[in-house]
Structure formats: structure tokens, C-alpha cells
Motif scaffolding. Structure first.
Motif, PDB file in Angstrom:
ATOM      1  N   VAL A 168     -42.150  -2.761   1.913  1.00 41.85           N
ATOM      2  CA  VAL A 168     -41.792  -2.452   3.309  1.00 41.85           C
ATOM      3  C   VAL A 168     -41.600  -0.953   3.509  1.00 41.85           C
ATOM      4  O   VAL A 168     -40.748  -0.531   4.284  1.00 41.85           O
ATOM      5  CB  VAL A 168     -40.518  -3.235   3.726  1.00 41.85           C
ATOM      6  CG1 VAL A 168     -40.772  -4.724   3.670  1.00 41.85           C
ATOM      7  CG2 VAL A 168     -39.326  -2.859   2.844  1.00 41.85           C
ATOM      8  N   SER A 169     -42.413  -0.148   2.840  1.00 42.39           N
ATOM      9  CA  SER A 169     -42.187   1.301   2.883  1.00 42.39           C
ATOM     10  C   SER A 169     -42.361   1.868   4.289  1.00 42.39           C
ATOM     11  O   SER A 169     -41.761   2.882   4.630  1.00 42.39           O
ATOM     12  CB  SER A 169     -43.126   2.006   1.909  1.00 42.39           C
ATOM     13  OG  SER A 169     -44.460   1.733   2.230  1.00 42.39           O
ATOM     14  N   LYS A 170     -43.196   1.217   5.125  1.00 43.55           N
ATOM     15  CA  LYS A 170     -43.412   1.754   6.472  1.00 43.55           C
ATOM     16  C   LYS A 170     -42.757   0.894   7.549  1.00 43.55           C
ATOM     17  O   LYS A 170     -42.309   1.402   8.576  1.00 43.55           O
ATOM     18  CB  LYS A 170     -44.915   1.864   6.732  1.00 43.55           C
ATOM     19  CG  LYS A 170     -45.266   2.739   7.914  1.00 43.55           C
ATOM     20  CD  LYS A 170     -46.757   3.029   7.952  1.00 43.55           C
ATOM     21  CE  LYS A 170     -47.097   3.980   9.090  1.00 43.55           C
ATOM     22  NZ  LYS A 170     -48.535   4.242   9.164  1.00 43.55           N
TER      23      LYS A 170
ATOM     24  N   THR B 280     -45.797   7.394   3.256  1.00 36.30           N
ATOM     25  CA  THR B 280     -45.250   6.766   4.467  1.00 36.30           C
ATOM     26  C   THR B 280     -43.858   7.251   4.840  1.00 36.30           C
ATOM     27  O   THR B 280     -43.404   7.024   5.956  1.00 36.30           O
ATOM     28  CB  THR B 280     -45.163   5.240   4.293  1.00 36.30           C
ATOM     29  OG1 THR B 280     -44.241   4.946   3.230  1.00 36.30           O
ATOM     30  CG2 THR B 280     -46.520   4.635   3.976  1.00 36.30           C
ATOM     31  N   GLY B 281     -43.157   7.871   3.913  1.00 33.12           N
ATOM     32  CA  GLY B 281     -41.763   8.213   4.162  1.00 33.12           C
ATOM     33  C   GLY B 281     -40.849   7.091   3.674  1.00 33.12           C
ATOM     34  O   GLY B 281     -41.257   6.238   2.876  1.00 33.12           O
TER      35      GLY B 281
ATOM     36  N   GLY C  41     -38.040  10.556  -5.100  1.00 29.49           N
ATOM     37  CA  GLY C  41     -39.373  10.009  -5.354  1.00 29.49           C
ATOM     38  C   GLY C  41     -40.373  10.439  -4.299  1.00 29.49           C
ATOM     39  O   GLY C  41     -41.499  10.830  -4.609  1.00 29.49           O
ATOM     40  N   MET C  42     -39.956  10.363  -3.036  1.00 29.94           N
ATOM     41  CA  MET C  42     -40.867  10.676  -1.930  1.00 29.94           C
ATOM     42  C   MET C  42     -41.315  12.149  -1.993  1.00 29.94           C
ATOM     43  O   MET C  42     -42.507  12.450  -1.916  1.00 29.94           O
ATOM     44  CB  MET C  42     -40.170  10.416  -0.588  1.00 29.94           C
ATOM     45  CG  MET C  42     -40.989  10.819   0.615  1.00 29.94           C
ATOM     46  SD  MET C  42     -40.114  10.611   2.175  1.00 29.94           S
ATOM     47  CE  MET C  42     -38.938  11.962   2.113  1.00 29.94           C
ATOM     48  N   ILE C  43     -40.386  13.061  -2.143  1.00 28.93           N
ATOM     49  CA  ILE C  43     -40.720  14.484  -2.115  1.00 28.93           C
ATOM     50  C   ILE C  43     -41.504  14.904  -3.354  1.00 28.93           C
ATOM     51  O   ILE C  43     -42.408  15.731  -3.283  1.00 28.93           O
ATOM     52  CB  ILE C  43     -39.433  15.335  -1.988  1.00 28.93           C
ATOM     53  CG1 ILE C  43     -38.762  15.068  -0.641  1.00 28.93           C
ATOM     54  CG2 ILE C  43     -39.724  16.818  -2.175  1.00 28.93           C
ATOM     55  CD1 ILE C  43     -39.535  15.564   0.566  1.00 28.93           C
TER      56      ILE C  43
ATOM     57  N   ILE D 182     -37.513   7.883   7.750  1.00 29.07           N
ATOM     58  CA  ILE D 182     -37.627   9.295   7.397  1.00 29.07           C
ATOM     59  C   ILE D 182     -39.117   9.595   7.219  1.00 29.07           C
ATOM     60  O   ILE D 182     -39.792   8.927   6.429  1.00 29.07           O
ATOM     61  CB  ILE D 182     -36.851   9.612   6.102  1.00 29.07           C
ATOM     62  CG1 ILE D 182     -35.344   9.416   6.334  1.00 29.07           C
ATOM     63  CG2 ILE D 182     -37.144  11.037   5.639  1.00 29.07           C
ATOM     64  CD1 ILE D 182     -34.481   9.660   5.107  1.00 29.07           C
ATOM     65  N   PRO D 183     -39.656  10.573   7.965  1.00 29.04           N
ATOM     66  CA  PRO D 183     -41.104  10.812   7.902  1.00 29.04           C
ATOM     67  C   PRO D 183     -41.568  11.270   6.527  1.00 29.04           C
ATOM     68  O   PRO D 183     -40.790  11.816   5.732  1.00 29.04           O
ATOM     69  CB  PRO D 183     -41.319  11.927   8.941  1.00 29.04           C
ATOM     70  CG  PRO D 183     -40.092  11.956   9.775  1.00 29.04           C
ATOM     71  CD  PRO D 183     -38.977  11.478   8.897  1.00 29.04           C
TER      72      PRO D 183
END
Length: 452
Positions: A119-121, A155-156, A391-393, A443-444
């Protein structure tokens, strides 16, 4: 040509230094089981798992006997259930989890992973139902593991899901409080989850995979620690060479097991996960390696640099031993499963904040961390959001497996048993993030994700 010295060296690694293959994980695609009738769906899932995996444990034992290599776990990962089942009530998902548990017991594996949602997006209605069912599903089953991927670099971070998961973890803790809230030890939240991870509790069979596939996870921190004892006082160049050469030998053992299992089961070989995975046993600890490199306790200044070095050299050495490397691949730093980490956390050398910093350079994140049972849901969500942001950055996988142990406080310890070990209750920053978590939304994705 393998010489006599090398055979003896490998035997010594197995007999004296806790070398083992941590897991053979059979991934099974369940997309063809999808059905709008719940009973038909469960029947198809049970039949497919028990048919595809009927020889998994037997073959694992044959390989152990044939080569003398311990294979600690034989496990199954399945297509995330959110992609297979679409129902409008939570009880339907709980009964699917019970079917998975029954199938796992039938074929003799200790865990089955994939009671999961991606459900990342955003979340569908059925995603929400599955996620809401997780506390009951984990409380009512013994071998089912669950995970939710809530973010990615592309996806943020889905902060609505992060908020939900704080509540889900607390509910799971309450429903399993008679066993030190052990249900939370079977649940992981991810950012950038890989499709081919053989390690529980976060294993699932991704949609990019074969119908069935064999993935293997290696272990071996005791072997690395022993090798480094011969490099005391050496400079970093020699230290790195020692780790690389040892990682190569460990990975060749995993490659051998993977190829044999693939041949005997007639199922394609997927990946070797180049991970150092500790156990609560003395001499099988990542923290001990860090101390051998030169820090007094895990968590002391220099620990993050030492872990970065270790992780990188394990990958460099392992990559020479296998052409197909995947999963998480790096050093696991769970607290409860690592005697050295337990010791460091108990004396206060290791804190949650330092573990978070260490997760910037290793393969997982906050893993098997026990916290006070009265920790607020929003605080748990805040801890998860921090780890997901790393992880995202940084375009890497991060995860959180955190356990609010109901009825316990800092100074107490929680007992999970077996490979899960035990853990001191670690203090949590007492200041609030309520208004941050209440915002909701997403979070974008970061600017560097816009590459095509």
C-alpha cells in the motif's frame, strides 16, 4: 579444484563457528487461486501450498545429511494475500490466515510469509480489511507471518497506512499479551520491500517471480568473528580483505544448498540472500563482530562506520560466489536475536536512536526491538515513519519489527523463545508526535525518484 585444506576449513566453520544455512524458502505464486467464493479460495490455496511444498522439508533434510550442512529453517513465502483475496469483511481474512497456518503445519515448515498488503501509494477497501484483520490473524495462528509495504522511493510514504499500523501493532500486542506480545514479532512494516526476500517475518512471493522459486538465506556471523580474530591490530585494508574472503566461503555453501534444493525439487533457483543473520547463541552475534572490529560495545561511537564496512565487504565477497544475489543482503541487527545486542541494550550502550542510525548502512532496520507496553500508538507510528523515510530517501529497503510488550516497562525483559530469543525493554523518546501523525495523506516521493 577444492583441496583437502578447504574441506577441513568448511567443516571447522560448521562444527565450531556456527556456520549454517539460515533458510530455504520456497516461494509460491497464488494468483491462480483467486476466487470470489471464500471457501473455494481457501480450498485452492490449501491444495496449491500442500502440493507444491510437499517435499520441501524432506529435501532440506536430505541435503543436510548429504553435505553435513545445517539448514535451520524450511519456509514458504506466498503471493501477498491482498492481491489474491478481495473481501468486504475482516473475518474472511482471518479465516484465510487460519488456512495458511493449517497448510504450513501439513508440510512441516515453521513459518509461512505473505499475509501481506502493498500500500505504498494508496489502499483499496480490501487492503484495509486485510490490514485490520492482522491482529486477530496473528493471534489465532502460530506460523503465519504478515507484512505491509507502506512506502517506496518511487511513491513516497503512505502516512494513512503508517497511522493505521501504529494501532494494528498495539492491538496485536494486546491480543498476544499472554506470550509477551509475541504476535508483533511476526509482523514487519517495510519501505522498498524486495520481491524475493527469504527471511521472515517479511518474506512474500512478489509478482515479478516464477510460479515457484527457491531462495536461500545464508548466515555465519560466528565465522566472520573468528576470522577477524586473526586480523587484530591490522589496518582497514587487511580487515576488509579478511571479511570479503570469509563472505565468499559462506556464500559458496549457500549456493551449493540452493542448487541442490532446486535440482531435487525441480523448482528454479532464485537468489542467494547475502545476509549475516545472528542467533541468540553465544558466538553467533553481529554485535560481537562490531566489537572485534574495535568498539567496546555495539552502540559506542564508531559502530555505524564499523557496520557500514562489514555490510559492504560481505556484499563484495558474496557477490563473487553467486551470480544471483537478492533479498535484503546485508547484516541483520535484531536486538532480541543477538546476544551481543541484548547485552549492549541492557547496559544502555545501544539505544533505539542509535539502531535507527545503524539502519542507514545495513539491510533491515529496527528489528525485534521490545518497548514499554504503554507506548502510544502515535509514537509507534512516528518511529515507523522515521525508518521509512530513511529507506525512501536513500533508495534502500528499511523495515520495522517493534514489540510493545503489554504489562512491561524499561528494566524488564521479554521472552520470545527459540530463534526469536529475549529482549530488554528499551526506552522510547517520551515526547509527542501526535499532530504529525494526525495529518494523514502521503509524504511525496523525493526529487531523485523522478528518473526514468
Amino acid at each position: 579444484m577444492i583441496n583437502f585444506f578447504e574441506v577441513n576449513e568448511t567443516n571447522k566453520m560448521i562444527d565450531q563457528e556456527n556456520l549454517d544455512v539460515r533458510t530455504i524458502t520456497l516461494g509460491i505464486n497464488l494468483l491462480d487461486c483467486s476466487d470470489s467464493n471464500l471457501e473455494e479460495l481457501k480450498k485452492k490455496i490449501y491444495n496449491k501450498i500442500t502440493t507444491t511444498a510437499r517435499d520441501l522439508v524432506k529435501v532440506g533434510k536430505e541435503i543436510e545429511t548429504q553435505y553435513g550442512i545445517p539448514i535451520v529453517n524450511k519456509r514458504i513465502s506466498i503471493t501477498p494475500i491482498s492481491l489474491v483475496a478481495h473481501f468486504d469483511n475482516e473475518e474472511a481474512y482471518v479465516s484465510i490466515a487460519e488456512t495458511l497456518d493449517k497448510a504450513a503445519k501439513e508440510v512441516g515448515v515453521n513459518f509461512i510469509g505473505g499475509f501481506s498488503a502493498l500500500v505504498s501509494k494508496g489502499m483499496t477497501r480490501s487492503d484495509r480489511m486485510l490490514m485490520n484483520s492482522i491482529p486477530k490473524a496473528l493471534a489465532k495462528t502460530e506460523r503465519v507471518c504478515s507484512s505491509v509495504n507502506v512506502g517506496s522511493t518511487k511513491t513516497g510514504i503512505n502516512m494513512d497506512a503508517v497511522k493505521m499500523i501504529g494501532r494494528i501493532i498495539k492491538e496485536t500486542a494486546v491480543l498476544t499479551q499472554d506470550k509477551d506480545s509475541i504476535g508483533c514479532a511476526k509482523f514487519v512494516v517495510f519501505c522498498n520491500a524486495p520481491d524475493d526476500n527469504p527471511f521472515m517475518a517479511g518474506a512474500f512471493h512478489g509478482v515479478t517471480e516464477y510460479d515457484a522459486v527457491i531462495n536461500v538465506g545464508v548466515s555465519g556471523p560466528g565465522v566472520v568473528k573468528k576470522a577477524l580474530e586473526s586480523a587484530r591490530g591490522a589496518d582497514f585494508g587487511e580487515l576488509c580483505e579478511t571479511i570479503k574472503k570469509t563472505a565468499f566461503k559462506i556464500t559458496r555453501v549457500g549456493q551449493l544448498v540452493a542448487m541442490e534444493a532446486s535440482k531435487k525439487l525441480g523448482i528454479p533457483f532464485g537468489i542467494i540472500d547475502l545476509s549475516l543473520a545472528p542467533t541468540p547463541a553465544i558466538g553467533d552475534s553481529i554485535a560481537d563482530i562490531l566489537e572485534e572490529i574495535g568498539v567496546e560495545y555495539a552502540g559506542a561511537p564508531g559502530t555505524t562506520a564499523a557496520l557500514a564496512l562489514l555490510n559492504d565487504q560481505v556484499k563484495k565477497g558474496g557477490a563473487m560466489a553467486s551470480s544471483y544475489v537478492g533479498g535484503l543482503s546485508g547484516a541483520f541487527i535484531p536486538v532480541s536475536e543477538d546476544q551481543g545486542m541484548i547485552k549492549a541494550a541492557t547496559i544502555g550502550a545501544l539505544t533505539i536512536e542509535k539502531l535507527e542510525a545503524m539502519s542507514c548502512v545495513c539491510s533491515v532496520g529496527l528489528d525485534m526491538v521490545a518497548i514499554p507496553g504503554d507506548t502510544k500508538e502515535t509514537t509507534i507510528s512516528g518511529i515507523i515513519a522515521d525508518e521509512m523515510a530513511i529507506g525512501m530517501i536513500n533508495q534502500k529497503t528499511t523495515a520495522v519489527r517493534i514489540i510493545p510488550v503489554i504489562g512491561k516497562k524499561v528494566g524488564d525483559s521479554a521472552e520470545f523463545g527459540g530463534l526469536l530469543g529475549y529482549a530488554p525493554i528499551m526506552p522510547v523518546n517520551p515526547y509527542s508526535c501526535d499532530r504529525f501523525i494526525a495529518r494523514g495523506g502521503r509524504i511525496p516521493a523525493p526529487i531523485h525518484s523522478y528518473k526514468n
